[in-house]
Design a protein around this motif. Structure first.
Motif, PDB file in Angstrom:
ATOM      1  N   ARG A   7     -30.093  -5.703  42.518  1.00 19.78           N
ATOM      2  CA  ARG A   7     -28.711  -5.815  42.033  1.00 19.78           C
ATOM      3  C   ARG A   7     -28.017  -4.290  41.971  1.00 19.78           C
ATOM      4  O   ARG A   7     -28.894  -3.610  41.409  1.00 19.78           O
ATOM      5  CB  ARG A   7     -28.500  -6.092  40.463  1.00 19.78           C
ATOM      6  CG  ARG A   7     -29.114  -7.535  40.375  1.00 19.78           C
ATOM      7  CD  ARG A   7     -27.707  -8.839  40.487  1.00 19.78           C
ATOM      8  NE  ARG A   7     -26.736  -8.268  39.660  1.00 19.78           N
ATOM      9  CZ  ARG A   7     -26.632  -8.868  38.358  1.00 19.78           C
ATOM     10  NH1 ARG A   7     -27.322  -9.510  37.831  1.00 19.78           N
ATOM     11  NH2 ARG A   7     -25.370  -8.589  37.776  1.00 19.78           N
ATOM     12  N   LEU A   9     -26.246  -1.220  40.831  1.00 20.86           N
ATOM     13  CA  LEU A   9     -25.546  -0.846  39.473  1.00 20.86           C
ATOM     14  C   LEU A   9     -24.486   0.094  39.573  1.00 20.86           C
ATOM     15  O   LEU A   9     -23.701   0.022  39.261  1.00 20.86           O
ATOM     16  CB  LEU A   9     -26.735  -0.121  38.719  1.00 20.86           C
ATOM     17  CG  LEU A   9     -28.103  -0.969  38.518  1.00 20.86           C
ATOM     18  CD1 LEU A   9     -29.227  -0.377  37.624  1.00 20.86           C
ATOM     19  CD2 LEU A   9     -27.498  -2.377  37.872  1.00 20.86           C
ATOM     20  N   LEU A 118     -30.970  -1.965  40.777  1.00 23.87           N
ATOM     21  CA  LEU A 118     -32.445  -2.653  40.167  1.00 23.87           C
ATOM     22  C   LEU A 118     -33.136  -3.610  40.830  1.00 23.87           C
ATOM     23  O   LEU A 118     -32.628  -4.687  41.531  1.00 23.87           O
ATOM     24  CB  LEU A 118     -31.813  -3.536  38.721  1.00 23.87           C
ATOM     25  CG  LEU A 118     -33.016  -4.059  38.069  1.00 23.87           C
ATOM     26  CD1 LEU A 118     -33.900  -3.419  37.315  1.00 23.87           C
ATOM     27  CD2 LEU A 118     -32.106  -5.165  36.957  1.00 23.87           C
ATOM     28  N   TYR A 120     -36.338  -6.348  41.401  1.00 22.21           N
ATOM     29  CA  TYR A 120     -37.181  -7.142  40.614  1.00 22.21           C
ATOM     30  C   TYR A 120     -37.857  -8.260  41.386  1.00 22.21           C
ATOM     31  O   TYR A 120     -37.170  -8.362  42.607  1.00 22.21           O
ATOM     32  CB  TYR A 120     -36.412  -7.708  39.310  1.00 22.21           C
ATOM     33  CG  TYR A 120     -35.281  -8.682  39.550  1.00 22.21           C
ATOM     34  CD1 TYR A 120     -35.220  -9.781  39.750  1.00 22.21           C
ATOM     35  CD2 TYR A 120     -34.008  -7.838  39.889  1.00 22.21           C
ATOM     36  CE1 TYR A 120     -34.153 -10.646  40.162  1.00 22.21           C
ATOM     37  CE2 TYR A 120     -32.816  -8.667  39.951  1.00 22.21           C
ATOM     38  CZ  TYR A 120     -32.987  -9.997  40.253  1.00 22.21           C
ATOM     39  OH  TYR A 120     -31.965 -10.820  40.517  1.00 22.21           O
ATOM     40  N   LEU A 132     -31.586  -9.150  30.587  1.00 19.79           N
ATOM     41  CA  LEU A 132     -30.969  -8.010  31.201  1.00 19.79           C
ATOM     42  C   LEU A 132     -30.084  -8.288  32.322  1.00 19.79           C
ATOM     43  O   LEU A 132     -29.042  -7.838  32.607  1.00 19.79           O
ATOM     44  CB  LEU A 132     -32.114  -7.179  31.766  1.00 19.79           C
ATOM     45  CG  LEU A 132     -32.052  -6.100  32.648  1.00 19.79           C
ATOM     46  CD1 LEU A 132     -31.027  -4.950  31.809  1.00 19.79           C
ATOM     47  CD2 LEU A 132     -33.109  -5.066  33.131  1.00 19.79           C
ATOM     48  N   LEU A 133     -30.557  -9.152  33.031  1.00 22.62           N
ATOM     49  CA  LEU A 133     -29.813  -9.691  34.245  1.00 22.62           C
ATOM     50  C   LEU A 133     -28.602 -10.421  33.687  1.00 22.62           C
ATOM     51  O   LEU A 133     -27.418 -10.070  34.198  1.00 22.62           O
ATOM     52  CB  LEU A 133     -30.468 -10.561  35.366  1.00 22.62           C
ATOM     53  CG  LEU A 133     -31.580 -10.058  35.956  1.00 22.62           C
ATOM     54  CD1 LEU A 133     -32.407 -10.885  36.830  1.00 22.62           C
ATOM     55  CD2 LEU A 133     -31.216  -8.778  37.057  1.00 22.62           C
ATOM     56  N   SER A 134     -28.478 -11.081  32.686  1.00 25.52           N
ATOM     57  CA  SER A 134     -27.197 -11.738  32.385  1.00 25.52           C
ATOM     58  C   SER A 134     -26.350 -10.809  31.698  1.00 25.52           C
ATOM     59  O   SER A 134     -25.140 -11.145  31.811  1.00 25.52           O
ATOM     60  CB  SER A 134     -27.679 -12.843  31.214  1.00 25.52           C
ATOM     61  OG  SER A 134     -27.962 -12.340  29.944  1.00 25.52           O
ATOM     62  N   ARG A 135     -26.824  -9.484  31.234  1.00 22.48           N
ATOM     63  CA  ARG A 135     -25.692  -8.718  30.439  1.00 22.48           C
ATOM     64  C   ARG A 135     -25.546  -7.410  31.541  1.00 22.48           C
ATOM     65  O   ARG A 135     -25.039  -6.399  30.840  1.00 22.48           O
ATOM     66  CB  ARG A 135     -26.505  -8.132  29.297  1.00 22.48           C
ATOM     67  CG  ARG A 135     -27.023  -9.326  28.251  1.00 22.48           C
ATOM     68  CD  ARG A 135     -26.076  -9.979  26.946  1.00 22.48           C
ATOM     69  NE  ARG A 135     -25.114  -8.871  26.630  1.00 22.48           N
ATOM     70  CZ  ARG A 135     -25.494  -8.198  25.171  1.00 22.48           C
ATOM     71  NH1 ARG A 135     -26.475  -8.436  24.807  1.00 22.48           N
ATOM     72  NH2 ARG A 135     -24.600  -7.377  24.728  1.00 22.48           N
ATOM     73  N   LEU A 136     -26.230  -7.429  32.631  1.00 23.67           N
ATOM     74  CA  LEU A 136     -26.403  -6.027  33.534  1.00 23.67           C
ATOM     75  C   LEU A 136     -24.831  -5.902  33.835  1.00 23.67           C
ATOM     76  O   LEU A 136     -24.445  -4.572  33.633  1.00 23.67           O
ATOM     77  CB  LEU A 136     -26.878  -6.433  34.771  1.00 23.67           C
ATOM     78  CG  LEU A 136     -27.371  -5.269  35.600  1.00 23.67           C
ATOM     79  CD1 LEU A 136     -28.237  -4.298  34.468  1.00 23.67           C
ATOM     80  CD2 LEU A 136     -28.159  -5.717  36.772  1.00 23.67           C
ATOM     81  N   ASP A 137     -23.835  -6.736  34.349  1.00 23.28           N
ATOM     82  CA  ASP A 137     -22.507  -6.296  34.503  1.00 23.28           C
ATOM     83  C   ASP A 137     -21.789  -5.651  33.192  1.00 23.28           C
ATOM     84  O   ASP A 137     -21.068  -4.462  33.310  1.00 23.28           O
ATOM     85  CB  ASP A 137     -21.589  -7.414  35.091  1.00 23.28           C
ATOM     86  CG  ASP A 137     -22.270  -7.880  36.169  1.00 23.28           C
ATOM     87  OD1 ASP A 137     -22.925  -7.348  37.224  1.00 23.28           O
ATOM     88  OD2 ASP A 137     -22.182  -9.188  36.626  1.00 23.28           O
ATOM     89  N   LEU A 139     -23.289  -3.923  30.776  1.00 25.67           N
ATOM     90  CA  LEU A 139     -23.855  -2.901  30.416  1.00 25.67           C
ATOM     91  C   LEU A 139     -23.378  -1.660  31.585  1.00 25.67           C
ATOM     92  O   LEU A 139     -23.098  -0.562  31.164  1.00 25.67           O
ATOM     93  CB  LEU A 139     -25.478  -2.842  30.648  1.00 25.67           C
ATOM     94  CG  LEU A 139     -26.146  -3.582  29.387  1.00 25.67           C
ATOM     95  CD1 LEU A 139     -27.359  -3.836  29.851  1.00 25.67           C
ATOM     96  CD2 LEU A 139     -25.977  -3.249  28.130  1.00 25.67           C
ATOM     97  N   VAL A 140     -23.237  -2.113  32.919  1.00 28.18           N
ATOM     98  CA  VAL A 140     -22.791  -1.134  33.955  1.00 28.18           C
ATOM     99  C   VAL A 140     -21.230  -0.946  33.604  1.00 28.18           C
ATOM    100  O   VAL A 140     -20.785   0.388  33.591  1.00 28.18           O
ATOM    101  CB  VAL A 140     -22.731  -1.845  35.181  1.00 28.18           C
ATOM    102  CG1 VAL A 140     -22.299  -0.962  36.192  1.00 28.18           C
ATOM    103  CG2 VAL A 140     -24.407  -1.868  35.490  1.00 28.18           C
TER     104      VAL A 140
END
Length: 148
Positions: A7, A9, A118, A120, A132-137, A139-140
């Motif tokens: 993904r 970032l 990222l 994985y 983490l993946l569900s909240r990644l966008d 967070l970025v």
């Protein structure tokens, strides 16, 4: 590699970092040819991705420069640029560490970029990874908003 997912970032352009009173600081953008004959601060081999991107950019531009000094940390590079009067090509986030005696300019041409990703295993079913993946966008976006 099979079984891996990535993904994106952040995507950072490289910039020229140089002393504020350097003759090239008067330019709106720096071309690779402008670096010829200047004290060039290069990226050490310990920062393999940045080094490869810089080397590729210079090679594609037909420029062969041997660094006068090599650094393996952005802040060390900014400090060395200030103390030697040299020029370095660093990721644009280096602007966060610039003292008033140092400035930056964009690069002309096909500007090189560095991508932070990222990686994985697709088969990893960890609930922490899923969260983490569900909240990644989000967070970025939050981090990008703080830096701009």
């Amino acid at each position: 590699m099979p079984g891996l997912a990535f993904r994106l970032l952040v995507k950072e352009s490289l910039i020229a970092v140089l002393p504020s009173d350097h003759r090239l600081a008067a330019l709106k953008a720096i071309s690779p040819g402008d670096l010829v004959g200047e004290t060039f601060i290069g990226v050490a081999h310990t920062a393999t991705v940045v080094r490869a991107v810089v080397d590729d950019y210079l090679k594609r531009s037909g420029i062969n420069i041997t660094p006068a000094h090599e650094v393996d940390h952005v802040v060390m590079g900014v400090s060395l640029i200030a103390s030697t009067g040299g020029i370095g090509l660093l990721p644009s986030y280096a602007q966060n560490f610039l003292h008033a005696s140092v400035t930056s300019r964009p690069l002309k041409g096909d500007t090189p970029t560095i991508e932070l990703v990222l990686g994985y295993k697709k088969s990893n079913q960890s609930p922490i990874l899923k969260l983490l993946l569900s909240r990644l966008d989000e967070l970025v976006a939050r981090v990008a908003k703080k830096t701009h």
